[in-house]
Design a protein around this motif. Structure first.
Motif, mmCIF file in Angstrom:
data_model
loop_
_atom_site.group_PDB
_atom_site.id
_atom_site.type_symbol
_atom_site.label_atom_id
_atom_site.label_comp_id
_atom_site.label_asym_id
_atom_site.label_seq_id
_atom_site.Cartn_x
_atom_site.Cartn_y
_atom_site.Cartn_z
ATOM 1 N N ARG A 328 0.787 -1.228 0.000
ATOM 2 C CA ARG A 328 0.000 0.000 0.000
ATOM 3 C C ARG A 328 0.828 1.292 0.000
ATOM 4 O O ARG A 328 0.482 2.265 -0.634
ATOM 5 N N HIS A 329 1.935 1.289 0.739
ATOM 6 C CA HIS A 329 2.662 2.550 0.875
ATOM 7 C C HIS A 329 3.836 2.688 -0.091
ATOM 8 O O HIS A 329 4.627 3.619 0.014
ATOM 9 N N ASP A 330 3.905 1.779 -1.035
ATOM 10 C CA ASP A 330 5.008 1.849 -1.993
ATOM 11 C C ASP A 330 4.967 3.116 -2.841
ATOM 12 O O ASP A 330 3.888 3.632 -3.152
ATOM 13 N N ALA A 353 -4.445 -0.346 -11.542
ATOM 14 C CA ALA A 353 -5.351 -1.438 -11.148
ATOM 15 C C ALA A 353 -5.123 -1.825 -9.686
ATOM 16 O O ALA A 353 -6.023 -2.300 -9.006
ATOM 17 N N ASN A 354 -3.905 -1.598 -9.202
ATOM 18 C CA ASN A 354 -3.568 -1.925 -7.813
ATOM 19 C C ASN A 354 -3.696 -0.733 -6.869
ATOM 20 O O ASN A 354 -3.350 -0.837 -5.698
ATOM 21 N N GLY A 355 -4.106 0.399 -7.390
ATOM 22 C CA GLY A 355 -4.215 1.601 -6.539
ATOM 23 C C GLY A 355 -2.854 2.085 -6.063
ATOM 24 O O GLY A 355 -2.716 2.616 -4.961
ATOM 25 N N ALA A 356 -1.825 1.916 -6.896
ATOM 26 C CA ALA A 356 -0.453 2.248 -6.482
ATOM 27 C C ALA A 356 -0.123 3.726 -6.720
ATOM 28 O O ALA A 356 -0.802 4.412 -7.476
ATOM 29 N N GLU A 378 15.653 9.509 -4.332
ATOM 30 C CA GLU A 378 15.790 10.119 -3.003
ATOM 31 C C GLU A 378 14.609 11.045 -2.702
ATOM 32 O O GLU A 378 13.981 10.959 -1.646
ATOM 33 N N LYS A 379 14.283 11.896 -3.681
ATOM 34 C CA LYS A 379 13.253 12.906 -3.435
ATOM 35 C C LYS A 379 11.890 12.275 -3.131
ATOM 36 O O LYS A 379 11.180 12.696 -2.229
ATOM 37 N N TYR A 380 11.513 11.258 -3.910
ATOM 38 C CA TYR A 380 10.174 10.686 -3.738
ATOM 39 C C TYR A 380 10.177 9.418 -2.890
ATOM 40 O O TYR A 380 9.164 8.757 -2.759
ATOM 41 N N LYS A 381 11.332 9.062 -2.368
ATOM 42 C CA LYS A 381 11.466 7.861 -1.540
ATOM 43 C C LYS A 381 10.904 6.631 -2.265
ATOM 44 O O LYS A 381 10.031 5.901 -1.765
ATOM 45 N N TYR A 406 23.412 10.185 -3.278
ATOM 46 C CA TYR A 406 21.998 10.259 -2.873
ATOM 47 C C TYR A 406 21.641 9.156 -1.879
ATOM 48 O O TYR A 406 22.277 8.113 -1.843
ATOM 49 N N ASP A 407 20.579 9.441 -1.134
ATOM 50 C CA ASP A 407 20.110 8.475 -0.150
ATOM 51 C C ASP A 407 19.115 7.526 -0.836
ATOM 52 O O ASP A 407 17.989 7.926 -1.143
ATOM 53 N N LEU A 408 19.526 6.297 -1.063
ATOM 54 C CA LEU A 408 18.651 5.340 -1.751
ATOM 55 C C LEU A 408 18.106 4.296 -0.774
ATOM 56 O O LEU A 408 17.717 3.201 -1.175
ATOM 57 N N SER A 409 18.075 4.658 0.506
ATOM 58 C CA SER A 409 17.690 3.658 1.506
ATOM 59 C C SER A 409 16.212 3.278 1.426
ATOM 60 O O SER A 409 15.795 2.291 2.011
ATOM 61 N N SER A 410 15.402 4.068 0.682
ATOM 62 C CA SER A 410 13.977 3.706 0.556
ATOM 63 C C SER A 410 13.786 2.480 -0.339
ATOM 64 O O SER A 410 12.772 1.792 -0.252
#
Ligand code: 6R9
Length: 667
Positions: A328-330, A353-356, A378-381, A406-410
């Motif tokens: 859901r939070h992807d 279709a998945n509400g993503a 990074e900006k949009y996680k 950049y922070d790619l930890s997401s």
């Protein structure tokens, strides 16, 4: 998780990812997979239950004939059912799922200054208004609408608007020439063309309206005037302060008025401003066409692949949900262009279709700097990231530093599509981008198959691949040969537009009873499928069958190489020999030392039989606009055949001259 075999290692997903996944482990996957094959009726019915059907199906979930000797080839899914794609991917979420305020897309323009956010509620209202505009222009159910747009939100609105009123969209990649656009408009006999005044790709201005006008003029000269209306979007990047559309050319700050035919052309903003927000969906038959998409085919007339409503809905939904383990939070990002099937299935329909929530990116990976992808992640996680091996190889050339800024930890899951991924690129993607923590999902599929078929070297639900030898006999166990399918899945194409005969000849004639992908594959002892490349990319060196992909993979293991393409060249003794085109990383120098090292590497990795006879420096490779290497052209360069025929699908025809001038005759 499995990886290209030459690495000889198994990589496992991190435990938390595994724990929360829809399918936590391979044995659960196998149970579901078996069920999808043993009881397809129940399996697909359960998937269909997620959606809204105005009328239930009267026929089974799937009916088909794949055997040309027994009559027409056909596939039907949920015969008798009535539904609407747009309703299912928008209204269902907004009305029933309460997702009206959820972000559907973060739009990111070519220039970092341009960006916007579109919620599901806004997407629904824009799509309905566009649907009403199209209706006003006389578009009815079954009519074709050609869409020649860059990656702007209006592209998605227009596709969904067509889906809402039952019009069949034909998206043409906005990098195609006027000739290619005309050919596609004529084949589809579209009544409306939707385009924009222009767009910047990197720092290059593409004058879309002018190209569209030329295309329509060419169609007229060829006796076809099907397009009666042209809907034109003013691109945000081209709006002047006064709001007029203005095309600036690099050479001079000159404002050129957008070419205009007041009888035919309509500005999007003007048409949309008083268009109502309510539009009753057209309830379509399950097997009504949803869209046509022309494949980029390297030779001959493009093929108008036709996909239908219900089968596509089920399959695009399910593949997206499981392959990317959608949660859901992807925040999901597929870097493809919607002009290709990957964009249709995995930017527009599958995620919706998945509400993503997805990123919709208009730009290119290296503009205005080579860290653009990583900056956006990074900006949009971004949590799930899907790109092509060609993009990975391009970005690898710039080393790790632009990524590590950049922070790619997401990031949680990485995907690739479009070509076989070579181990070197896989490793870089996994270690540098995914920081050795994100599974890399390799997805194999085709415009014709609609959605992905084989991922992580194992088939998706409902898909049963097999391997045939040259005589059309099925080979068991460990084997290499033609990759074919005996049965359909809901999302397979139904025909080629107005040319069912070509459809049967191309895909079903060679081996009656099977859908022939045109790709080769090897099945290993554990039953995994390794795509070896197009069958026509196979080489026969002294009686040994080699795939271009495996030689290319070996060449790209060399630290100085960023990309390689291998073709055959006739050889007096061996029958065929290997001619390799090699692109070095920025820092590399092409000299005898590199050539010797490369030959040694291939010998070591594959065997002496695969030792290349020719290795040529290739500053760039000839690619289609979707990034696929055109081996047909490379073969001709290797053979010094100057008459190259149609080069219209090439992204940059200049590459060919350079390669000819640097041909390698040295063995
Ligand atoms: C989705 C897409 C289809 C052809 C296909 C095959 C090649 C795509 C691949 C792959 C090896 C992968 N291909 N994905 N080969 N591994 N993961 O690209 O559709 O443009 O129709 O191309 O691309 O040769 O037959 P499309």
């Amino acid at each position: 998780m499995v990886v290209p075999e030459s690495q000889g290692k198994m990589y496992h997903p991190p435990p938390d990812l595994q724990r929360d996944a829809h399918v936590p482990d391979f044995s659960s996957y196998l149970t579901m997979y078996k069920r999808s094959l043993e009881n397809p009726e129940a399996f697909w019915k359960e998937v269909a239950d997620e959606f809204f059907w105005k009328k239930p199906a009267t026929g089974p979930m799937l009916q088909y004939n794949f055997d040309v000797t027994k009559g027409n080839v056909f596939v039907k899914c949920m015969e008798g059912a009535k539904t609407n794609m747009c309703y299912n991917v928008l209204d269902r979420h907004v009305r029933e799922g309460n997702l009206g305020d959820k972000v559907a897309y973060y739009w990111v323009g070519n220039s970092p200054e341009h960006h916007s956010t579109i919620t599901y509620g806004q997407l629904l209202s824009h799509s309905c208004r566009c649907a009403n505009v199209l209706k006003e222009m006389g578009v009815k159910k079954g009519d074709r609408v050609s869409i020649y747009l860059p990656m702007i939100p209006e592209l998605v609105y227009t596709m969904l608007a067509c889906a809402r009123i039952g019009a069949v969209h034909s998206v043409v990649f906005a990098g195609f020439s006027s000739e290619s656009l005309c050919e596609r408009i004529m084949d589809a006999q579209s009544s409306v063309l939707v385009t924009a005044d222009g767009v910047y790709r990197g720092d290059k201005l593409i004058n879309l309206k002018q190209i569209s006008d030329e295309a329509l003029e060419k169609c007229r000269e060829k006796g076809s005037s099907s397009v009666t209306k042209c809907l034109v979007i003013k691109h945000q990047a081209l709006k002047t302060k006064t709001g007029a559309s203005c095309l600036y050319f690099e050479s001079a700050p000159l404002c050129v008025q957008t070419p205009w035919d007041s009888e035919r052309d309509v500005w999007w903003d003007e048409a949309m401003s008083d268009s109502p927000e309510e539009c009753e969906p057209e309830w379509l038959d399950a097997e009504d066409p949803l869209f046509i998409l022309y494949t980029s085919g390297s030779t001959g007339k493009p093929k108008g692949v036709v996909h239908t409503v219900a089968g596509y809905l089920l399959y695009t939904f399910l593949t997206f949900k499981y392959v990317f383990d959608h949660q859901r939070h992807d925040v999901y990002w597929c870097t493809a262009d919607i002009g290709w099937i990957t964009g249709h299935s995995y930017i527009t329909y599958g995620p919706l279709a998945n509400g993503a929530t997805s990123v919709l990116f208009e730009g290119v990976p290296v503009h205005p700097h080579v860290g653009r992808f990583w900056e956006i992640i990074e900006k949009y996680k971004v949590t799930k990231f899907y790109t092509a091996p060609t993009a990975i190889r391009l970005l690898m050339k710039f080393g790790q530093e632009p990524v590590q800024k950049y922070d790619l930890s997401s990031l949680r899951i990485l995907g690739t599509v479009g070509e076989p991924i070579n181990p070197e690129a896989w490793q870089w993607y996994y270690e540098v981008v995914g920081q050795s923590r994100c599974p890399v999902v390799d997805t194999f599929w085709q415009t014709e198959t609609f959605c992905l078929l084989i991922f992580q070297t194992f088939p998706f639900f409902g898909v049963e691949p097999t391997i045939l030898n040259e005589h059309g006999e099925e080979v068991e166990g460990e084997a290499e040969g033609y990759l074919v399918f005996r049965k359909p899945w809901p999302g397979i194409m139904r025909t080629l537009y107005e040319n069912h005969e070509r459809f049967e000849n191309t895909y079903f004639k060679k081996f009656p009873g099977f859908y022939v992908t045109g790709d080769g594959s090897r099945r290993d002892k554990d039953g995994y499928f390794w795509i070896t490349g197009r069958i026509d990319d196979m080489l026969n060196v002294s009686g040994h069958l080699l795939s271009t992909a495996e030689v290319e993979a070996a060449l790209t293991l060399h630290p100085a190489v960023s990309e390689a393409a291998v073709v055959s060249r006739p050889h007096r003794v061996k029958g065929e020999c290997l001619y390799c085109f090699v692109t070095l990383k920025d820092s590399g120098e092409f000299d005898k030392k590199v050539v010797d090292e490369l030959k040694r590497l291939v010998r070591e990795k594959i065997g002496p039989i695969a030792t290349p006879d020719f290795i040529q420096n290739a500053p760039a490779l000839p690619k289609t606009r979707s990034g696929k290497i055109m081996r047909r052209i490379l073969r001709q360069i290797a053979r010094n055949e100057k008459d190259l025929g149609d080069l219209s699908t090439l992204a940059d025809p200049k590459v060919v001259e350079v390669l000819f001038s640097q041909r390698s005759e040295a063995a």
